[in-house]
Write a protein that holds these residues in place. Structure first.
Motif, mmCIF file in Angstrom:
data_model
loop_
_atom_site.group_PDB
_atom_site.id
_atom_site.type_symbol
_atom_site.label_atom_id
_atom_site.label_comp_id
_atom_site.label_asym_id
_atom_site.label_seq_id
_atom_site.Cartn_x
_atom_site.Cartn_y
_atom_site.Cartn_z
ATOM 1 N N UNK A 172 -2.163 -4.581 -5.596
ATOM 2 C CA UNK A 172 -1.364 -3.456 -5.763
ATOM 3 C C UNK A 172 -0.151 -3.657 -6.048
ATOM 4 N N UNK A 173 0.569 -3.441 -7.363
ATOM 5 C CA UNK A 173 1.920 -4.071 -7.710
ATOM 6 C C UNK A 173 2.954 -3.188 -7.225
ATOM 7 N N UNK A 174 2.521 -1.852 -6.671
ATOM 8 C CA UNK A 174 3.576 -1.202 -6.022
ATOM 9 C C UNK A 174 3.850 -1.576 -4.753
ATOM 10 N N UNK A 175 2.920 -2.217 -3.860
ATOM 11 C CA UNK A 175 3.386 -2.389 -2.401
ATOM 12 C C UNK A 175 2.884 -3.780 -2.131
ATOM 13 N N UNK A 176 2.435 -4.787 -2.982
ATOM 14 C CA UNK A 176 2.133 -6.131 -2.894
ATOM 15 C C UNK A 176 0.758 -6.102 -2.002
ATOM 16 N N UNK A 213 -13.600 0.425 -0.454
ATOM 17 C CA UNK A 213 -12.449 -0.091 -0.993
ATOM 18 C C UNK A 213 -11.536 -0.221 -0.217
ATOM 19 N N UNK A 214 -11.061 -1.338 0.159
ATOM 20 C CA UNK A 214 -9.801 -1.334 1.265
ATOM 21 C C UNK A 214 -8.639 -2.113 0.892
ATOM 22 N N UNK A 215 -7.316 -1.487 1.261
ATOM 23 C CA UNK A 215 -5.992 -2.260 0.743
ATOM 24 C C UNK A 215 -5.611 -2.712 2.073
ATOM 25 N N UNK A 216 -4.999 -4.000 2.082
ATOM 26 C CA UNK A 216 -4.488 -4.390 3.314
ATOM 27 C C UNK A 216 -3.422 -5.497 2.895
ATOM 28 N N UNK A 257 -9.367 7.360 3.197
ATOM 29 C CA UNK A 257 -8.579 7.529 4.598
ATOM 30 C C UNK A 257 -7.461 6.743 4.528
ATOM 31 N N UNK A 258 -6.645 7.035 5.341
ATOM 32 C CA UNK A 258 -5.695 6.019 5.883
ATOM 33 C C UNK A 258 -5.673 5.879 7.391
ATOM 34 N N UNK A 259 -5.644 4.631 7.709
ATOM 35 C CA UNK A 259 -5.935 4.219 9.105
ATOM 36 C C UNK A 259 -4.381 3.718 9.715
ATOM 37 N N UNK A 304 -4.523 -0.332 7.425
ATOM 38 C CA UNK A 304 -5.192 -0.507 6.208
ATOM 39 C C UNK A 304 -5.510 0.732 5.688
ATOM 40 N N UNK A 305 -5.741 0.937 4.398
ATOM 41 C CA UNK A 305 -5.957 2.184 3.784
ATOM 42 C C UNK A 305 -7.534 1.759 2.856
#
Length: 160
Positions: free
Chosen positions: A65-69, A83-86, A139-141, A120-121
């Motif tokens: 993600x280029x917006x938050x790295x 799908x998870x963002x971490x 969901x946002x955890x 994580x999201x």
């Protein structure tokens, strides 16, 4: 039009420039993503170097993600994709050993804070039938420490 297409308005541009492969684009939620990989993996830099590597939960790092790295991972099970963002640190700690754990992916413990391991999201995309419209739930955890709850617990689980 295929009703099972749940990608929305996602688009990516793939470029081969000399020894580099670059991908950049927009995800279906409008955020920018991208990474650059060298043909010699030893020349890749974090977080891009994580792309294409597998984590201990069997998910794969797909992009950055280029917006938050943060890195974006995906794990498919049947017709569901999680799908998870971490944070980069969490992904490095969760790398499978055969995908480069340690070395360039080593994280100094002095740089690891609780929020890097727990926040994580994620979203789950379900598509049980190709003729159905896929559903996606985001969901946002966020985990906050509750001292009283911690003191009364009989079992402690520390995620990585």
């Amino acid at each position: 039009v295929n009703p099972a297409n749940n990608r929305g308005d996602a688009v990516s541009i793939v470029r081969l420039e000399g020894p580099n492969l670059s991908v950049e684009g927009e995800m279906n939620d409008g955020q920018q993503h991208g990474f650059t990989l060298h043909c010699d993996p030893n020349k890749d830099e974090l977080p891009d170097a994580l792309v294409g590597r597998q984590l201990t939960d069997d998910s794969w790092v797909k992009t950055v993600n280029q917006e938050n790295g943060r890195v974006i991972t995906a794990l498919g099970k049947g017709f569901n994709v999680m799908v998870q963002e971490m944070p980069i640190e969490k992904a490095c700690l969760r790398l499978k050993s055969e995908y480069g754990w340690g070395g360039a992916f080593a994280i100094k413990l002095q740089n690891v804070f609780g929020d890097k391991l727990t926040e994580s999201t994620f979203s789950i995309e379900a598509c049980p039938n190709p003729d159905d419209v896929c559903t996606s739930s985001g969901q946002s955890r966020s985990f906050t420490f509750d001292r009283m709850e911690f003191d009364t617990a009989e079992t402690y689980i520390f995620p990585f």
